[in-house]
Design a protein around this motif. Structure first.
Motif, short mmCIF file in Angstrom:
data_model
loop_
_atom_site.label_atom_id
_atom_site.label_comp_id
_atom_site.label_asym_id
_atom_site.label_seq_id
_atom_site.Cartn_x
_atom_site.Cartn_y
_atom_site.Cartn_z
N HIS A 80 9.50 29.73 50.07
CA HIS A 80 9.47 29.88 48.61
C HIS A 80 10.78 30.38 48.02
O HIS A 80 10.79 30.95 46.93
CB HIS A 80 8.28 30.75 48.21
CG HIS A 80 6.97 30.13 48.59
ND1 HIS A 80 6.45 29.03 47.93
CD2 HIS A 80 6.11 30.41 49.60
CE1 HIS A 80 5.31 28.67 48.52
NE2 HIS A 80 5.09 29.48 49.53
N CYS A 120 5.64 23.61 43.13
CA CYS A 120 5.15 24.20 44.38
C CYS A 120 3.83 24.91 44.11
O CYS A 120 3.56 25.35 42.99
CB CYS A 120 6.19 25.19 44.91
SG CYS A 120 5.69 26.03 46.43
N CYS A 143 3.04 27.75 44.75
CA CYS A 143 3.24 29.15 44.38
C CYS A 143 3.46 29.32 42.88
O CYS A 143 3.51 30.44 42.38
CB CYS A 143 4.41 29.75 45.15
SG CYS A 143 6.04 29.19 44.59
N CYS A 154 10.98 24.77 45.49
CA CYS A 154 10.99 25.67 46.65
C CYS A 154 11.40 24.90 47.91
O CYS A 154 11.17 23.68 48.00
CB CYS A 154 9.60 26.26 46.88
SG CYS A 154 9.09 27.45 45.62
#
Ligand code: ZN
Length: 447
Positions: A282, A292, A294, A299
């Motif tokens: 990340h 991503c 996240c 990332c």
């Protein structure tokens, strides 16, 4: 690293006690732990002379310690002399030539206490009984059930089978594709399995049978330890594979989707304040890149994992279960000289180099181990990777002796996460062999 605190504390210990044959106090305990650890790192077999040299102890101390391990069923000693120590990997771990002096061979006994290791992957779950030296004694692999309860039933059944078959099981170690909270073994984000946070350690502990054959923790249950798969794989590479001897090992891997890694510093996993470090996937390598899971964009894990490779080749929208196969086929095409496939690999290798530059700037490693498809990128497009790495590497500019490219190597273990899970579960034995074995139930204490 995502592991229970006791494991980390144990990793942080250094056993440096120096004893004489007449000292059978705490110093001997430390030396016994050091001996078991050395035997473990040497693959479970070594000449008595080599063990004596590595411990820096006298022959009489070694004799005392080996007799104690023999009595406890941990090792057997082949009295037929040998002058050429060997290692299961086919290479001598120390890299030192043999002294040529005949010496007895010390080997982990078949009756020695072992652990059960589990590697939960996206599509398969592997359960194995693993002994000292990272020796896989029995191994079973099957598809991962689609939902949690059937998976827990499968794990419980397999672990119970291994427990019954071996009889001297110390603990269960699990490697899972999720960050794991250190305090309670909670898998907080098994995103690629599509699961919410689950209290994996507690769920398994309550399902497993009473620890009649294996070791019992304070609550009477068989100890269950959970760790992040990439962290445990990195630990295994440091102890048994391509990371041996590294002072600061940076490990990166990708398998199905996502990209994980580990930092092993002075022999111990660096795992942050809560157990979640490191998450190398990340860091941002392209702010304008793909979204991503996240919440960020660009990332490293979406730019350099299998999805990133397929996207670079113009292939998007594949179902998750087809991604790994399609990426493997693309890598094979690139290896075969297919121009568009190789161009995609080169693009991703450059992205990986960018990510590596940031990671090496942060961590100052002396070795970088690339595993899974990352190793293939390095093999197929090393120039693109290293150009990108060198251009962004602080060390390349700051220290003319630094060699950020030369420190890169590829993984040496086929079952790194599984072996790491085993090491997680073996750590108690490595740190306190006498106490750990003596805490086994009476039926399992005797060899
Ligand atoms: Zn991300």
């Amino acid at each position: 690293m995502k592991s229970p605190p006791e494991f980390v504390q144990l990793l942080h210990k250094r056993r440096i006690g120096r004893v004489t044959a007449t000292d059978q106090g705490s110093g001997t305990r430390d030396t016994l732990a050091q001996l078991v650890t050395e035997l473990h790192l040497l693959g479970g077999t070594a000449s008595r002379a080599e063990l004596t040299e590595r411990l820096g102890r006298g022959r009489s101390v070694m004799g005392y310690l080996l007799s104690e391990l023999t009595d406890r069923g941990v090792v057997t000693i082949d009295r037929a002399t040998t002058s050429q120590p060997t290692h299961p990997t086919g290479r001598h771990p120390t890299g030192r030539p043999s002294t040529g002096r005949p010496s007895h061979q010390v080997t982990v006994a078949p009756s020695a206490p072992a652990v059960i290791a589990v590697h939960l992957d996206v599509d398969t779950v592997t359960v194995a009984t693993v002994g000292l030296g990272g020796r896989v004694l029995t191994r079973h692999e099957e598809p991962v059930p689609a939902t949690l309860d059937p998976l827990l039933d499968t794990l419980t059944a397999r672990i119970t089978t291994h427990l019954t078959a071996h009889g001297r099981i110390l603990a269960v170690g699990l490697a899972v594709p999720s960050p794991v909270r250190r305090t309670d073994g909670r898998a907080v984000a098994a995103l690629h399995l599509g699961w919410p946070a689950i209290p994996l350690r507690d769920l398994l502990t309550t399902r497993l049978p009473a620890a009649t054959a294996g070791a019992a923790g304070p609550d009477g249950a068989l100890p269950v330890l959970v760790g992040n798969d990439a962290n445990l794989a990195g630990l295994a590479e440091h102890r048994h594979g391509a990371g041996r001897g590294a002072r600061q090992l940076l490990y990166l891997t990708t398998a199905h989707v996502g990209l994980g890694g580990a930092l092993v510093s002075s022999g111990r996993l660096f795992d942050g304040a809560h157990g979640y470090a490191i998450e190398p996937g990340h860091i941002t390598v392209d702010p304008a890149g793909a979204p991503c899971s996240c919440g960020s964009t660009g990332c490293l894990e979406v730019e350099a994992d299998h999805r990133g490779l397929l996207r670079a080749a113009g292939r998007t929208g594949l179902p998750v279960h087809e991604i790994a196969g399609a990426a493997t086929a693309l890598l094979e095409a690139a290896a075969g000289g297919d121009g568009p496939a190789l161009a995609a690999v080169r693009h991703v290798a450059a992205r990986l180099g960018s990510g590596l530059a940031s990671l090496t700037n942060l961590t100052d490693p002396d070795r970088v181990v690339l595993a899974g498809s990352l190793a293939r990128y390095h093999a197929l497009a090393a120039g693109d990777l290293t150009t990108s790495l060198t251009a962004r590497s602080f060390l390349s500019h700051a220290d003319s002796d630094a060699d950020p490219v030369g420190m890169i190597t590829t993984a040496g273990l086929a079952d790194a996460a599984l072996l790491g899970a085993a090491d997680l579960a073996l750590q108690g034995l490595l740190d306190d062999p006498r106490g750990t074995i003596d805490r086994l139930p009476a039926a399992a204490t005797a060899p």
